[in-house]
Design an enzyme around this catalytic site. Structure first.
Site, PDB file in Angstrom:
ATOM      1  NE  ARG A 130      -3.656  -2.632   1.615  1.00 29.17           N
ATOM      2  CZ  ARG A 130      -3.343  -3.754   2.272  1.00 29.17           C
ATOM      3  NH1 ARG A 130      -2.540  -3.700   3.321  1.00 29.17           N
ATOM      4  NH2 ARG A 130      -3.841  -4.907   1.899  1.00 29.17           N
ATOM      5  CB  THR A 174      -0.131  -6.154   2.549  1.00 33.61           C
ATOM      6  OG1 THR A 174      -0.931  -6.106   3.746  1.00 33.61           O
ATOM      7  CG2 THR A 174       0.098  -7.612   2.168  1.00 33.61           C
ATOM      8  N   GLY A 190      -0.519 -11.310   8.561  1.00 29.58           N
ATOM      9  CA  GLY A 190      -0.365 -12.742   8.779  1.00 29.58           C
ATOM     10  C   GLY A 190      -1.379 -13.382   9.695  1.00 29.58           C
ATOM     11  CD  GLU A 192      -6.201 -14.230   7.272  1.00 29.22           C
ATOM     12  OE1 GLU A 192      -7.096 -14.011   8.114  1.00 29.22           O
ATOM     13  OE2 GLU A 192      -5.444 -13.337   6.855  1.00 29.22           O
ATOM     14  CG  ASN A 276      -8.578 -12.470  11.054  1.00 28.09           C
ATOM     15  OD1 ASN A 276      -7.988 -11.722  10.283  1.00 28.09           O
ATOM     16  ND2 ASN A 276      -8.216 -13.719  11.241  1.00 28.09           N
ATOM     17  CG  ASP A 318     -11.495 -12.818   7.872  1.00 28.65           C
ATOM     18  OD1 ASP A 318     -10.609 -12.521   8.680  1.00 28.65           O
ATOM     19  OD2 ASP A 318     -11.403 -12.580   6.653  1.00 28.65           O
ATOM     20  CG  ASP A 320      -9.234  -8.868   9.140  1.00 31.12           C
ATOM     21  OD1 ASP A 320      -8.015  -8.940   9.311  1.00 31.12           O
ATOM     22  OD2 ASP A 320      -9.935  -9.828   8.775  1.00 31.12           O
ATOM     23  NE  ARG A 345     -12.770  -7.710   6.096  1.00 35.68           N
ATOM     24  CZ  ARG A 345     -11.598  -8.308   6.172  1.00 35.68           C
ATOM     25  NH1 ARG A 345     -10.485  -7.585   6.066  1.00 35.68           N
ATOM     26  NH2 ARG A 345     -11.491  -9.610   6.335  1.00 35.68           N
ATOM     27  CD1 TRP A 494      -9.229  -3.831  -3.419  1.00 31.54           C
ATOM     28  CD2 TRP A 494     -11.158  -4.794  -2.852  1.00 31.54           C
ATOM     29  NE1 TRP A 494      -8.977  -4.709  -2.382  1.00 31.54           N
ATOM     30  CE2 TRP A 494     -10.137  -5.311  -2.029  1.00 31.54           C
ATOM     31  CE3 TRP A 494     -12.461  -5.260  -2.678  1.00 31.54           C
ATOM     32  CZ2 TRP A 494     -10.381  -6.270  -1.043  1.00 31.54           C
ATOM     33  CZ3 TRP A 494     -12.705  -6.220  -1.702  1.00 31.54           C
ATOM     34  CH2 TRP A 494     -11.671  -6.708  -0.897  1.00 31.54           C
TER      35      TRP A 494
END
Length: 600
Positions: A130, A174, A190, A192, A276, A318, A320, A345, A494
């Site tokens: 980003r 990211t 991370g 997940e 999350n 999920d 977040d 979210r 997006w």
């Protein structure tokens, strides 16, 4: 407790010695002709005072020039402009270009990190980045492999670099970074992979670690003062980041911090959200799982949390909480207040007092949101501040290996990281949204460092009986908690929005259109189809007395992961591949910066 108080004392002493402003950076941020940080300003308003391009002439806008990044994955974030120099970034391998605007965009330098390709499969939802930030003559890049690099803005040479995490454990990055005073604030990705989220402050001068606050764990790790840190006005008490977790689950608890950061210099507070909890199977982590899914207000000098608000306790979907915190000064109920607005979210738009953490508004910003009926707003209620979960859509109550259907929104939320904009002229927020629902089936999963720790199978689709598309671009009143106008889109929006003093709001679409609309009415004023789908954020600047609007195109991100990574199984990409299968009929891969202006 004694250890914690000693830590606070040391941090406070260090902070007092270093608590000076960064006048150079603040001066550049305050100059609308430049764009020094990804969010445009510390308040995350993404508002420009430039008005050479306005609602009366934006329809004449045309492409001034383009630049190819040479990378095919998803392009999020935006370029920076400092004086005559433009800094353009790309997704993995995170190349950075310095372009001289006074020499027709000549490449002055290019930084090409040497990263292990093994980091790619550890990155959830595409290899995006980003963007870079600027301060004190340096360009700051947080690479996918978690290396934080300070580059000389004139030469591109590495001034210093530090490693913020370990990809072998699933830690990646990211997000952009935020320079504040003498520090650069960075997060971690991370969730997940069972990563425990944290926010870290490094010295701008030499990269020295100054403080780190975790999302969960003992008070000494979370930098929470049990007596002074509050949640909805009440002290959180001892070890609040431990006592809603079972056993040692908190050590792999998620709550990662890959979103956006804002800063109030007067209050000296940094604001951000945590993601999350791990795993996505709620049955494996009983309790509220604090402080995942939480808005944090931390002291910039010490990292100590002033207040917290957990939006989705014991997340089952999920959702977040990493989306941006937009800071405004507005009159509410007859009083001038310092507000924080956050589009989560989970589908609720929140307005809080950013000084005290008082919850003022919590309303749905997409009418199809159904997993909860409301957020309780009565301070006297035991449920104060908590969403009221609908049993039919509770993946916890329905149980493991049961497919809960028709949940709105989907896991990618009513809005993901794509940032909204705010116009002080209209006092409206312009929000790119996802209009998507899901089926969600949790299953038992075991933890192995560096391996996916998800524990759920998802599928995504547009809501039944709606306009048939998967997105809306809306104008939102944060004081009333109401949608003022809404523009339906074929796919999720997006792209990050930009509002300007010219009464124009810009945003991009997944098909690749840059659109300009009237900030008061939403009427479309301009559209142009760029070479690839837009998931980048629109920005503006001037050069040679002329205003330009720029955006990165390059389809990808979670919504475009099927195209970006060549995936075809509908449940891949955590359910997004099937939901966005039709996107390949409208666009293709390609990383391009497109710059627009009015004709001479």
């Amino acid at each position: 407790m004694k250890r914690l108080l000693t830590l606070f004392a040391v941090l406070s002493m260090g902070g007092a010695q270093l608590a000076y402003a960064n006048p150079e950076l603040q001066k550049i941020i305050d100059d609308p002709n430049q764009w020094a940080i990804q969010t445009g300003d510390y308040a995350n308003q993404r508002y420009s005072k430039l008005d050479q391009i306005n609602k009366d002439n934006v329809g004449k806008m045309q492409v001034a020039w383009t630049f190819s990044t040479g990378v095919l994955r998803g392009h999020e974030g935006s370029p920076l402009v400092i004086g005559d120099m433009m800094y353009v970034h790309a997704p993995f391998p995170n190349t950075v270009f310095a372009l001289d605007l006074s020499k027709e965009g000549q490449i002055v330098w290019k930084y090409e990190p040497k990263q292990d390709a093994d980091v790619i499969p550890v990155m959830c939802c595409d290899t995006v980045n980003r963007g870079v930030a600027y301060a004190d003559g340096k360009i700051f890049l947080h690479q996918a492999d978690t290396t934080v690099v300070a580059l000389d803005a004139k030469t591109g040479k590495v001034v210093w670099s530090v490693k913020n995490g370990d990809p072998k454990k699933g830690e990646t990055n990211t997000a952009t970074v935020l320079p504040v005073k003498d520090k650069v604030i960075v997060g971690i990705s991370g969730g997940e992979f069972g990563v425990r989220g944290s926010v870290t402050a490094y010295s701008i001068a030499d990269g020295k670690l100054l403080w780190r606050g975790y999302s969960m764990g003992p008070d000494s790790d979370t930098l929470i003062d049990p007596e002074k840190t509050t949640h909805l006005g009440k002290p959180v008490g001892a070890d609040s980041g431990l006592n809603t977790w079972e056993g040692d689950q908190w050590k792999i608890g998620g709550g990662t911090t890959w979103g956006w950061y804002s800063y109030d210099a007067e209050e000296n507070l940094i604001y951000y959200g945590s993601g999350n909890p791990s795993t996505w199977n709620p049955s494996q982590r009983p309790g509220d799982n604090r402080w995942s899914m939480t808005i944090f207000a931390r002291d910039a000098d010490t990292g100590v949390a002033k207040w917290l608000y957990q939006m989705t306790p014991h997340d089952e979907w999920d959702y977040d909480g990493i989306n941006e915190m937009i800071l405004t000064e507005q009159e509410m109920d007859g009083k001038a207040r310092k507000l924080l607005t956050h589009f989560d979210r989970n589908g609720f738009g929140y307005t809080l007092d950013r000084v005290t953490g008082e919850l003022l508004v919590a309303e749905k910003y997409d009418p199809v949101v159904n997993w909860a009926t409301e957020v309780v707003m009565d301070p006297k209620s035991e449920q104060y501040g908590r969403p009221q979960v609908v049993a039919q859509y509770s993946t916890e109550q329905n149980g493991e290996d049961v497919n809960s259907t028709g949940i709105c929104p989907a896991a990618l939320g009513t809005k993901d990281q794509q940032p909204a904009a705010y116009s002080p002229k209209t006092e409206l927020f312009y929000v790119p949204t996802n209009h998507v629902c899901m089926d969600y089936e949790p299953f038992r999963v075991s933890y192995t460092a560096g391996q996916p720790y998800v524990g759920a199978t998802l599928s995504m689709y547009p809501p039944e009986g709606s306009h048939g598309g998967m997105g809306n671009f809306i104008a939102w009143d944060n004081k009333e908690g109401k949608i003022k106008w809404s523009l339906p889109e074929k796919f999720s929006v997006w792209s990050g929005a930009l509002a300007t003093a010219g009464d124009v709001v810009f945003y991009g679409t997944l098909e690749g259109y840059l659109k300009a609309v009237d900030s008061n009415t939403g009427k479309e004023l301009y559209r142009f189809k760029t070479p690839s789908g837009i998931i980048g954020n629109v920005m503006t600047y001037t050069h040679g007395g002329k205003q330009y609007v720029a955006v990165l195109s390059g389809v990808g991100g979670w919504a475009g992961i099927g195209l970006a990574a060549g995936l075809t199984n509908p449940t891949e990409g955590l359910g997004a591949v099937g939901g966005y299968a039709a996107l390949s009929d409208y666009t293709a891969l390609g990383g391009t910066l497109t710059v627009f202006s009015l004709p001479n």
